[in-house]
Every structure is written in C-alpha cells, then in structure tokens.
Design a protein around this motif. Structure first.
Motif, PDB file in Angstrom:
ATOM      1  N   GLY A   1       0.796  -1.228   0.000  1.00 10.31           N
ATOM      2  CA  GLY A   1       0.000   0.000   0.000  1.00 10.31           C
ATOM      3  C   GLY A   1       0.827   1.275   0.000  1.00 10.31           C
ATOM      4  O   GLY A   1       0.274   2.373   0.142  1.00 10.31           O
ATOM      5  N   GLY A   2       2.133   1.164  -0.162  1.00 10.02           N
ATOM      6  CA  GLY A   2       2.991   2.343  -0.291  1.00 10.02           C
ATOM      7  C   GLY A   2       2.661   3.089  -1.572  1.00 10.02           C
ATOM      8  O   GLY A   2       2.415   2.460  -2.606  1.00 10.02           O
ATOM      9  N   GLU A   3       2.610   4.420  -1.492  1.00 12.65           N
ATOM     10  CA  GLU A   3       2.151   5.194  -2.650  1.00 12.65           C
ATOM     11  C   GLU A   3       3.202   6.119  -3.244  1.00 12.65           C
ATOM     12  O   GLU A   3       3.018   6.641  -4.341  1.00 12.65           O
ATOM     13  N   ALA A   4       4.294   6.378  -2.511  1.00 12.61           N
ATOM     14  CA  ALA A   4       5.248   7.385  -2.995  1.00 12.61           C
ATOM     15  C   ALA A   4       6.662   7.022  -2.571  1.00 12.61           C
ATOM     16  O   ALA A   4       6.866   6.196  -1.676  1.00 12.61           O
ATOM     17  N   MET A   5       7.630   7.628  -3.210  1.00 11.17           N
ATOM     18  CA  MET A   5       9.035   7.475  -2.814  1.00 11.17           C
ATOM     19  C   MET A   5       9.716   8.839  -2.871  1.00 11.17           C
ATOM     20  O   MET A   5       9.333   9.696  -3.667  1.00 11.17           O
ATOM     21  N   GLU A   6      10.687   9.030  -2.001  1.00 14.22           N
ATOM     22  CA  GLU A   6      11.462  10.267  -2.082  1.00 14.22           C
ATOM     23  C   GLU A   6      12.394  10.161  -3.285  1.00 14.22           C
ATOM     24  O   GLU A   6      13.272   9.312  -3.332  1.00 14.22           O
ATOM     25  N   VAL A   7      12.153  11.031  -4.236  1.00 14.34           N
ATOM     26  CA  VAL A   7      13.022  11.092  -5.412  1.00 14.34           C
ATOM     27  C   VAL A   7      14.141  12.086  -5.126  1.00 14.34           C
ATOM     28  O   VAL A   7      15.317  11.810  -5.351  1.00 14.34           O
ATOM     29  N   VAL A   8      13.766  13.237  -4.600  1.00 16.98           N
ATOM     30  CA  VAL A   8      14.740  14.271  -4.237  1.00 16.98           C
ATOM     31  C   VAL A   8      14.879  14.276  -2.721  1.00 16.98           C
ATOM     32  O   VAL A   8      13.894  14.402  -1.994  1.00 16.98           O
TER      33      VAL A   8
ATOM     34  N   ALA B   1       9.753  15.008  -2.038  1.00 20.97           N
ATOM     35  CA  ALA B   1      11.012  15.743  -1.932  1.00 20.97           C
ATOM     36  C   ALA B   1      11.146  16.291  -0.523  1.00 20.97           C
ATOM     37  O   ALA B   1      10.212  16.893   0.012  1.00 20.97           O
ATOM     38  N   GLY B   2      12.287  16.054   0.090  1.00 18.94           N
ATOM     39  CA  GLY B   2      12.496  16.566   1.438  1.00 18.94           C
ATOM     40  C   GLY B   2      13.971  16.698   1.767  1.00 18.94           C
ATOM     41  O   GLY B   2      14.799  15.928   1.284  1.00 18.94           O
ATOM     42  N   SER B   3      14.259  17.705   2.596  1.00 20.72           N
ATOM     43  CA  SER B   3      15.666  17.988   2.913  1.00 20.72           C
ATOM     44  C   SER B   3      16.253  16.993   3.903  1.00 20.72           C
ATOM     45  O   SER B   3      17.443  16.748   3.907  1.00 20.72           O
ATOM     46  N   ASP B   4      15.415  16.423   4.794  1.00 19.66           N
ATOM     47  CA  ASP B   4      15.901  15.629   5.942  1.00 19.66           C
ATOM     48  C   ASP B   4      16.735  16.524   6.866  1.00 19.66           C
ATOM     49  O   ASP B   4      17.708  16.081   7.481  1.00 19.66           O
ATOM     50  N   PHE B   5      16.300  17.768   6.978  1.00 16.72           N
ATOM     51  CA  PHE B   5      16.978  18.750   7.846  1.00 16.72           C
ATOM     52  C   PHE B   5      16.900  18.298   9.302  1.00 16.72           C
ATOM     53  O   PHE B   5      15.849  17.901   9.787  1.00 16.72           O
ATOM     54  N   HIS B   6      18.056  18.346   9.996  1.00 13.50           N
ATOM     55  CA  HIS B   6      18.107  18.010  11.431  1.00 13.50           C
ATOM     56  C   HIS B   6      18.496  19.204  12.295  1.00 13.50           C
ATOM     57  O   HIS B   6      18.323  19.159  13.512  1.00 13.50           O
TER      58      HIS B   6
ATOM     59  N   GLY C   1      14.243  23.559   2.481  1.00 10.42           N
ATOM     60  CA  GLY C   1      13.709  24.167   1.259  1.00 10.42           C
ATOM     61  C   GLY C   1      14.700  24.390   0.134  1.00 10.42           C
ATOM     62  O   GLY C   1      14.344  24.951  -0.897  1.00 10.42           O
ATOM     63  N   ARG C   2      15.937  23.960   0.280  1.00 10.41           N
ATOM     64  CA  ARG C   2      16.936  24.180  -0.782  1.00 10.41           C
ATOM     65  C   ARG C   2      17.074  22.921  -1.612  1.00 10.41           C
ATOM     66  O   ARG C   2      18.124  22.302  -1.641  1.00 10.41           O
ATOM     67  N   LEU C   3      16.004  22.532  -2.270  1.00 12.62           N
ATOM     68  CA  LEU C   3      16.020  21.261  -2.986  1.00 12.62           C
ATOM     69  C   LEU C   3      15.932  21.500  -4.484  1.00 12.62           C
ATOM     70  O   LEU C   3      15.225  22.415  -4.928  1.00 12.62           O
ATOM     71  N   PRO C   4      16.623  20.685  -5.268  1.00 11.92           N
ATOM     72  CA  PRO C   4      16.441  20.798  -6.712  1.00 11.92           C
ATOM     73  C   PRO C   4      15.025  20.384  -7.108  1.00 11.92           C
ATOM     74  O   PRO C   4      14.344  19.684  -6.346  1.00 11.92           O
ATOM     75  N   GLU C   5      14.594  20.835  -8.297  1.00 11.53           N
ATOM     76  CA  GLU C   5      13.249  20.468  -8.767  1.00 11.53           C
ATOM     77  C   GLU C   5      13.181  18.973  -9.025  1.00 11.53           C
ATOM     78  O   GLU C   5      14.198  18.333  -9.291  1.00 11.53           O
ATOM     79  N   LEU C   6      11.961  18.443  -8.958  1.00 10.83           N
ATOM     80  CA  LEU C   6      11.784  17.033  -9.310  1.00 10.83           C
ATOM     81  C   LEU C   6      12.129  16.843 -10.786  1.00 10.83           C
ATOM     82  O   LEU C   6      11.726  17.662 -11.615  1.00 10.83           O
ATOM     83  N   PRO C   7      12.856  15.784 -11.127  1.00  8.31           N
ATOM     84  CA  PRO C   7      13.123  15.509 -12.545  1.00  8.31           C
ATOM     85  C   PRO C   7      11.822  15.344 -13.331  1.00  8.31           C
ATOM     86  O   PRO C   7      10.781  14.980 -12.768  1.00  8.31           O
ATOM     87  N   ALA C   8      11.901  15.620 -14.630  1.00  4.78           N
ATOM     88  CA  ALA C   8      10.707  15.568 -15.482  1.00  4.78           C
ATOM     89  C   ALA C   8      10.089  14.171 -15.476  1.00  4.78           C
ATOM     90  O   ALA C   8      10.791  13.168 -15.323  1.00  4.78           O
ATOM     91  N   GLY C   9       8.782  14.144 -15.613  1.00  7.18           N
ATOM     92  CA  GLY C   9       8.090  12.862 -15.744  1.00  7.18           C
ATOM     93  C   GLY C   9       7.658  12.250 -14.428  1.00  7.18           C
ATOM     94  O   GLY C   9       6.963  11.234 -14.424  1.00  7.18           O
ATOM     95  N   CYS C  10       8.068  12.861 -13.319  1.00  3.28           N
ATOM     96  CA  CYS C  10       7.616  12.361 -12.010  1.00  3.28           C
ATOM     97  C   CYS C  10       6.330  13.083 -11.633  1.00  3.28           C
ATOM     98  O   CYS C  10       6.168  14.258 -11.939  1.00  3.28           O
ATOM     99  N   VAL C  11       5.441  12.385 -10.936  1.00  2.77           N
ATOM    100  CA  VAL C  11       4.219  13.036 -10.443  1.00  2.77           C
ATOM    101  C   VAL C  11       4.437  13.458  -8.994  1.00  2.77           C
ATOM    102  O   VAL C  11       4.613  12.611  -8.118  1.00  2.77           O
ATOM    103  N   PRO C  12       4.476  14.789  -8.737  1.00  4.37           N
ATOM    104  CA  PRO C  12       4.710  15.234  -7.354  1.00  4.37           C
ATOM    105  C   PRO C  12       3.593  14.756  -6.426  1.00  4.37           C
ATOM    106  O   PRO C  12       2.418  14.879  -6.757  1.00  4.37           O
ATOM    107  N   VAL C  13       3.969  14.237  -5.278  1.00  2.00           N
ATOM    108  CA  VAL C  13       2.966  13.707  -4.354  1.00  2.00           C
ATOM    109  C   VAL C  13       1.984  14.799  -3.940  1.00  2.00           C
ATOM    110  O   VAL C  13       0.793  14.535  -3.739  1.00  2.00           O
ATOM    111  N   TRP C  14       2.473  16.064  -3.853  1.00  2.00           N
ATOM    112  CA  TRP C  14       1.612  17.159  -3.406  1.00  2.00           C
ATOM    113  C   TRP C  14       0.638  17.620  -4.481  1.00  2.00           C
ATOM    114  O   TRP C  14      -0.192  18.466  -4.239  1.00  2.00           O
ATOM    115  N   GLU C  15       0.753  17.059  -5.714  1.00  2.00           N
ATOM    116  CA  GLU C  15      -0.226  17.382  -6.761  1.00  2.00           C
ATOM    117  C   GLU C  15      -1.106  16.190  -7.075  1.00  2.00           C
ATOM    118  O   GLU C  15      -1.833  16.190  -8.056  1.00  2.00           O
ATOM    119  N   SER C  16      -1.035  15.167  -6.246  1.00  2.03           N
ATOM    120  CA  SER C  16      -1.727  13.915  -6.564  1.00  2.03           C
ATOM    121  C   SER C  16      -3.112  13.868  -5.928  1.00  2.03           C
ATOM    122  O   SER C  16      -3.430  14.632  -5.011  1.00  2.03           O
TER     123      SER C  16
END
Ligand code: AMP
Ligand code: MN
Ligand code: MN
Ligand code: MN
Length: 293
Positions: A211-218, A243-248, A258-273
């Motif tokens: 039932g996993g729906e997403a993976m961290e790409v960035v 996408a997440g920084s894993d800031f500690h 918040g200093r993350l590169p954009e998602l590579p093309a062709g990926c569906v962002p989880v926040w737009e799903s």
C-alpha cells in the motif's frame, strides 16, 4: 508550484530545533509547505501546527518510521497522518525498543571503554526519543571521534562495538499504520540503503504491494545522480514522487530547509496527486479556531 519540504526533524526526535524554531526557519527560507517527520514520534505536531499558522505556511503532520526489512533498517515516511490509535500504538512499540536499545548500546560501548554513554545520550535527548545521533554527539564531545559522522563510522555502524541490530516495524506494519491514520506512505531516501538495482526493485514492488504510494526522489541525503536514478524508478513503477531535505538542524549547513532541486521531469509530485487531496488539507494559514471561553 509551491516550495515544499516534506522531510524534517525537530527536538522531538534527533533534530536540534524546537518545532516552532523549525517552522520559523522554514518560513524564513521561503518554504510554503513543511512536513515534520520525526523518527517514530509525533509529539512535535501540535506546536508545529500552531507555529505554521503564526508564520503563514502550510503544515503537514508526518512521521519517519523505522523498519526492518530483510535484515536492514529502512525508513518509511508517513505524510498527512492523523492521530490514529494503530499508528500511535505502533510508534509506542518502536519507542520501547529504542529505550531498550539505548541501554544496550550503552552496555556494549562500556565494554569498549566508553563510559557513561547511555547517560550522556539521554541528557542530550532531553527526555524524548534516544537516537544513535545522540550517542554520536555525546561520544564526539568526549573526543571519541572528530565529529558525529566519525563516531558513526567507528562505533555505531554494523560490525562496530556499539551496534545493536534493529528490531523495528515490518514493512507492511509501517505502511498499514500510516494508511490507518489516513496518510500517504513514502519510502524515504531510497538511494541511501546501498541496495543493488535488483534488490531495490524488489523493495519497491513489495512496498507498493503493502500500500505504499510514494518514494522520495529528491532528498537532502541523495546526490544529484541519486535523484535522477530514483526518478527513473518512480517513472517505471508509477510511485508518486516526494522531496524533502531531511533537515536536522543548522549545525549541518549542507542540508538546509527548502533548498532542494526540482523534481526531474516525468515524475508526479505527491503534493499534486489525488492521494494528497483525498482529505481536506489543513489550511493552517486560515484563522485558528476561536478559543473556548
Ligand atoms: P537511529 O534511528 O537512532 O538508529 O538513528 C539514525 C539516525 O542517525 C539517522 O536518522 C541520522 O540522523 C543519523 N545518522 C545515521 N547515519 C549517520 C552517519 N553516518 N553520520 C551522521 N549521522 C548519521
Ligand atoms: Mn535522524
Ligand atoms: Mn531517515
Ligand atoms: Mn529523516
């Protein structure tokens, strides 16, 4: 597209900022949507949600669950989770294991001449979950390594004196808890596990079957090449991309909110799903509910 950072830690686990300080820093960095994903702990949510309303950003209640899969430790992030008893009981079980493990790490280190490591780590954890991060910080402060990274290398990793094998959640348990809590299960920083391509494919297939729906790409803990490689897996499998920084904390200047590169093309962002919008977003920007008097 909003600036999203969907993986971060506070003092509720092994981060060094309070939830409020974390949210303030995220807002100052231009983050518009922030997930707090402490290890096996949701105690920071209430404070972070209030702070998000104060600083005008959107808050995503999250968690990073420790998982044992085929003998290795993996992390499953849950996003948009509610306080559901199944999740809370599951996390409580993992924290009980953490408490035992921390004492066991202390005993093993003591046999190797490192005194008071358990007390030192607990003091740094300040009563919240005890993480290997706290042991690393304590040992580094006692001169047992140049920094936390060095301590991990020589004391805390597999085959090192302070290593204790994980006995965390099963993959299907972790995903089940997240789903019971109405959340989205995300495989955290998949490039960090050093899996062969074949084993990673097997993991992703099993994760989806649970039932996993997403993976961290960035991820802040991925290289650029890792991001591209993980994007190919997301496109191939149809998993949503997070996408997440894993800031500690600010001590690690190379991982900032918040200093993350954009998602590579062709990926569906989880926040737009559709998964993201299947329950009403917590609009923390809106006026908080009036106080009851
Ligand atoms: P735990 O969940 O208590 O086993 O601790 C894992 C945490 O330790 C991770 O979430 C990281 O924050 C930190 N960590 C793991 N490996 C390293 C490393 N090589 N150097 C520094 N921190 C690390
Ligand atoms: Mn951590
Ligand atoms: Mn992790
Ligand atoms: Mn993390």
């Amino acid at each position: 597209m909003p600036i999203c950072d969907l993986h971060s830690h506070s003092l509720a686990s092994d981060g060094t900022l309070t939830p409020r300080e974390l949210v303030a820093r995220a807002a100052a960095a231009g983050v518009q949507v922030l997930a707090l994903t402490d290890h096996d702990e949701t105690a920071g949510h209430a404070e972070a949600e209030l702070a998000a309303a104060e600083f005008g950003i959107r808050f995503v209640p999250g968690v990073e669950i420790s998982v044992t899969w085929e003998g290795i430790t993996l992390h499953v992030v849950g996003l948009n989770v509610d306080a559901h008893p199944l999740l809370e009981q599951g996390l409580a079980r993992l924290r009980a294991f953490r408490d035992w493990r921390a004492e066991e790490i202390g005993r093993r280190l003591a046999k190797h001449g490192v005194r008071d490591a358990y007390a030192g780590a607990c003091a740094l954890a300040r009563g919240r979950i005890v993480s290997r991060t706290h042991f690393a910080q304590y040992l580094a402060s006692q001169g047992f390594g140049r920094d936390a990274r060095g301590v991990f290398q020589h004391f805390l990793r597999r085959n090192k004196p302070g290593h204790v094998p994980g006995n965390w959640a099963a993959l299907d348990e972790a995903v089940g808890w997240v789903r019971a809590a109405g959340g989205i299960a995300v495989l955290a920083h998949p490039a960090r596990y050093d899996l062969s391509a074949t084993k990673l494919r097997r993991l992703l297939a099993e994760f989806m079957a649970c039932g996993g729906e997403a993976m961290e790409v960035v991820s802040g803990s991925h290289s650029r090449e890792d991001n591209e490689a993980m994007a190919a897996h997301a496109r191939r499998t149809g998993l949503l991309a997070s996408a997440g920084s894993d800031f500690h904390g600010p001590e690690n200047p190379w991982v900032e909110l918040g200093r993350l590169p954009e998602l590579p093309a062709g990926c569906v962002p989880v926040w737009e799903s559709g998964a993201w919008t299947r329950k009403p977003a917590r609009d923390t920007v809106a006026d908080p509910a009036p106080a009851c008097v």
